[in-house]
Design a protein around this motif. Sequence first.
Motif, PDB file in Angstrom:
ATOM      1  N   GLU A   1       0.857  -1.198   0.000  1.00 28.51           N
ATOM      2  CA  GLU A   1       0.000   0.000   0.000  1.00 28.51           C
ATOM      3  C   GLU A   1       0.888   1.241   0.000  1.00 28.51           C
ATOM      4  N   LEU A   2       0.327   2.368  -0.431  1.00 27.24           N
ATOM      5  CA  LEU A   2       1.079   3.628  -0.346  1.00 27.24           C
ATOM      6  C   LEU A   2       1.321   3.967   1.120  1.00 27.24           C
ATOM      7  N   LEU A   3       2.529   4.465   1.422  1.00 24.95           N
ATOM      8  CA  LEU A   3       2.813   4.874   2.803  1.00 24.95           C
ATOM      9  C   LEU A   3       2.016   6.122   3.146  1.00 24.95           C
ATOM     10  N   LYS A   4       1.739   6.290   4.437  1.00 25.89           N
ATOM     11  CA  LYS A   4       1.016   7.488   4.893  1.00 25.89           C
ATOM     12  C   LYS A   4       1.846   8.191   5.953  1.00 25.89           C
ATOM     13  N   ILE A   5       1.743   9.511   5.997  1.00 29.31           N
ATOM     14  CA  ILE A   5       2.423  10.257   7.061  1.00 29.31           C
ATOM     15  C   ILE A   5       1.827   9.827   8.397  1.00 29.31           C
ATOM     16  N   GLY A   6       2.722   9.572   9.364  1.00 29.66           N
ATOM     17  CA  GLY A   6       2.274   9.120  10.688  1.00 29.66           C
ATOM     18  C   GLY A   6       2.232   7.602  10.809  1.00 29.66           C
ATOM     19  N   GLU A   7       2.373   6.900   9.670  1.00 30.90           N
ATOM     20  CA  GLU A   7       2.317   5.435   9.705  1.00 30.90           C
ATOM     21  C   GLU A   7       3.543   4.860  10.401  1.00 30.90           C
ATOM     22  N   ARG A   8       3.326   3.792  11.119  1.00 39.18           N
ATOM     23  CA  ARG A   8       4.437   3.110  11.790  1.00 39.18           C
ATOM     24  C   ARG A   8       5.095   2.084  10.859  1.00 39.18           C
ATOM     25  N   ILE A   9       6.410   1.980  11.004  1.00 35.64           N
ATOM     26  CA  ILE A   9       7.184   0.982  10.250  1.00 35.64           C
ATOM     27  C   ILE A   9       8.141   0.316  11.239  1.00 35.64           C
ATOM     28  N   ALA A  10       8.779  -0.777  10.819  1.00 33.24           N
ATOM     29  CA  ALA A  10       9.764  -1.402  11.718  1.00 33.24           C
ATOM     30  C   ALA A  10      10.830  -2.119  10.895  1.00 33.24           C
ATOM     31  N   PHE A  11      12.073  -1.996  11.359  1.00 30.89           N
ATOM     32  CA  PHE A  11      13.180  -2.737  10.753  1.00 30.89           C
ATOM     33  C   PHE A  11      13.504  -3.943  11.632  1.00 30.89           C
ATOM     34  N   LEU A  12      13.822  -5.054  10.943  1.00 35.08           N
ATOM     35  CA  LEU A  12      13.994  -6.326  11.655  1.00 35.08           C
ATOM     36  C   LEU A  12      15.429  -6.535  12.123  1.00 35.08           C
ATOM     37  N   ASP A  13      15.549  -7.380  13.123  1.00 36.25           N
ATOM     38  CA  ASP A  13      16.842  -7.843  13.638  1.00 36.25           C
ATOM     39  C   ASP A  13      17.738  -6.683  14.095  1.00 36.25           C
ATOM     40  N   GLN A  14      17.166  -5.814  14.895  1.00 36.64           N
ATOM     41  CA  GLN A  14      17.906  -4.624  15.337  1.00 36.64           C
ATOM     42  C   GLN A  14      18.349  -4.679  16.797  1.00 36.64           C
ATOM     43  N   ALA A  15      18.185  -5.835  17.463  1.00 38.53           N
ATOM     44  CA  ALA A  15      18.570  -5.874  18.883  1.00 38.53           C
ATOM     45  C   ALA A  15      20.086  -5.769  19.037  1.00 38.53           C
ATOM     46  N   HIS A  16      20.841  -6.419  18.148  1.00 42.55           N
ATOM     47  CA  HIS A  16      22.300  -6.427  18.298  1.00 42.55           C
ATOM     48  C   HIS A  16      22.952  -5.367  17.407  1.00 42.55           C
ATOM     49  N   TYR A  17      24.020  -4.812  17.904  1.00 37.17           N
ATOM     50  CA  TYR A  17      24.853  -3.823  17.186  1.00 37.17           C
ATOM     51  C   TYR A  17      24.080  -2.596  16.695  1.00 37.17           C
ATOM     52  N   SER A  18      22.845  -2.370  17.156  1.00 36.24           N
ATOM     53  CA  SER A  18      22.166  -1.100  16.877  1.00 36.24           C
ATOM     54  C   SER A  18      21.991  -0.352  18.191  1.00 36.24           C
ATOM     55  N   MET A  19      21.317  -0.982  19.158  1.00 37.84           N
ATOM     56  CA  MET A  19      21.080  -0.340  20.456  1.00 37.84           C
ATOM     57  C   MET A  19      22.398   0.127  21.095  1.00 37.84           C
ATOM     58  N   VAL A  20      23.451  -0.663  20.950  1.00 37.01           N
ATOM     59  CA  VAL A  20      24.744  -0.312  21.564  1.00 37.01           C
ATOM     60  C   VAL A  20      25.474   0.797  20.805  1.00 37.01           C
ATOM     61  N   LYS A  21      25.027   1.119  19.598  1.00 29.74           N
ATOM     62  CA  LYS A  21      25.773   2.068  18.761  1.00 29.74           C
ATOM     63  C   LYS A  21      25.052   3.388  18.542  1.00 29.74           C
ATOM     64  N   THR A  22      23.915   3.602  19.179  1.00 34.26           N
ATOM     65  CA  THR A  22      23.152   4.819  18.894  1.00 34.26           C
ATOM     66  C   THR A  22      23.900   6.072  19.335  1.00 34.26           C
ATOM     67  N   ASN A  23      23.595   7.169  18.694  1.00 36.09           N
ATOM     68  CA  ASN A  23      24.194   8.462  19.049  1.00 36.09           C
ATOM     69  C   ASN A  23      23.159   9.555  18.764  1.00 36.09           C
ATOM     70  N   THR A  24      23.483  10.782  19.188  1.00 35.97           N
ATOM     71  CA  THR A  24      22.494  11.862  19.053  1.00 35.97           C
ATOM     72  C   THR A  24      22.965  12.952  18.088  1.00 35.97           C
ATOM     73  N   PHE A  25      23.714  12.583  17.070  1.00 38.66           N
ATOM     74  CA  PHE A  25      24.119  13.526  16.011  1.00 38.66           C
ATOM     75  C   PHE A  25      22.886  14.304  15.539  1.00 38.66           C
ATOM     76  N   ASN A  26      23.036  15.590  15.346  1.00 42.84           N
ATOM     77  CA  ASN A  26      21.933  16.480  14.927  1.00 42.84           C
ATOM     78  C   ASN A  26      20.874  16.657  16.033  1.00 42.84           C
ATOM     79  N   GLY A  27      21.161  16.141  17.234  1.00 42.37           N
ATOM     80  CA  GLY A  27      20.139  16.192  18.280  1.00 42.37           C
ATOM     81  C   GLY A  27      18.984  15.246  18.009  1.00 42.37           C
ATOM     82  N   VAL A  28      19.225  14.259  17.156  1.00 38.98           N
ATOM     83  CA  VAL A  28      18.173  13.267  16.878  1.00 38.98           C
ATOM     84  C   VAL A  28      17.934  12.448  18.161  1.00 38.98           C
ATOM     85  N   ALA A  29      16.679  12.260  18.515  1.00 42.43           N
ATOM     86  CA  ALA A  29      16.347  11.570  19.777  1.00 42.43           C
ATOM     87  C   ALA A  29      16.766  10.104  19.741  1.00 42.43           C
TER      88      ALA A  29
END
Length: 391
Positions: free
Chosen positions: A333-361
């Motif tokens: 379907e066409l994406l909509k603004i406000g729609e939720r999405i999810a990327f898979l297999d993100q428990a490892h090597y993502s949570m430990v590597k996050t940063n706040t460049f640009n003040g991104v939350a």
Amino acid sequence: MTEFMQTQAGDAGAFERFDLARVPSPCFVVDEIAIARNLAMLAEVADQSGAHILSALKAFSMFALAPMIRQYLHGTCASGLYEARLAREEYGGEVATFCAGYKESEIDEIIALSDHLIFNSIGQKERFLPRVSAASKPVQVGLRINPEHSEGEIPKYDPCAPCSRLGIPISQLTDKDLEGVDGLHFHTLCEQGFEPLKRTWDAIEARILPYADQLKWLNFGGGHHITRADYDRTALIEFIKDLRTRTGLQIYLEPGEAVALDAGILVGEILDLPTNGMNLAITDISATCHMPDVIEAPYRPAMLNEVSEGHLYRLGGPSCLAGDVIGDYSRAELLKIGERIAFLDQAHYSMVKTNTFNGVALPSIALWNSETDELTMVRKFNYTNFRNRLS
Ligand SMILES: Cc1ncc(COP(=O)(O)O)c(C=O)c1O
């Protein structure tokens, strides 16, 4: 999708039925049932082979799950002072620390926190061995060797690549280097099956066996995708059993990814849908801030509900970086603004590597039980977390 970008396999598992609107966005959601499934597989390998399996904190250190990890594994491996402290304070069990370079100002604390202290060079071993001997509790000393046998295709992820700074080249190892050493460690694999481990061992066995009598253990590092469906766990168990019988040595494995494989998603939200030569989608998930390996590895994370043919979008983050692109995805379907999405297999090597460049939350962190459907918000981050890292 660029040519060099491999799409990660990604199995949605129970997340097919997770309502993405239940969490704030962005948010890591980890399924504790999937973690328990991985841990049970690792514990079975440990029980049947007699190996000690340590969870690599560098890959996955969601310590809310430490009580569960402690039930299944022998302990953790740490990459330096902070992880060693997290290991000792939150996880318990055995702590094996390896760092490419220890600091004079930190070594005593690291020794106090660790059961195994693994050195990357003879220089570091000679410099800090007297500090280990002077410690108030026994600490076993290890040396990281470079087997000089490559199994990796990408030099960035191959510790045996020419001029690698990781490990003492095995051809340089002397009897004197082994004085005061209890164990040898190598870490040369990355997301691999059993055969590369076997080939690596075969390449170095003749160099190591003469030292077996004076050693207590061998540590085969991480990179073993033991919890992947096609991993030959029976062959691994037989290999370790045979090695333990022949050498009398304890065998350690320190997988990271295998602990958290296919156990977590990163939920985000569509913020805008511009076009420029193709359909674009700006999300509150940033590749550079939340999934830096997407750019660094690089790889294309699998997305929940993507289809092979449909409406094609190039998804990217809210930061200023032109290359803050996650990948190209087709949706039914066409994406909509406000729609939720999810990327898979993100428990490892993502949570430990996050940063706040640009003040991104920073993404929040939630724990989900896919059997009971219970959802626990573990952590939310705010402006103060961003501000306090800066000055
Ligand atoms: C020394 C060491 N041990 C263990 C690991 C964990 O590896 P993986 O998460 O690929 O299993 C790594 C990863 O880089 C490592 O460098």
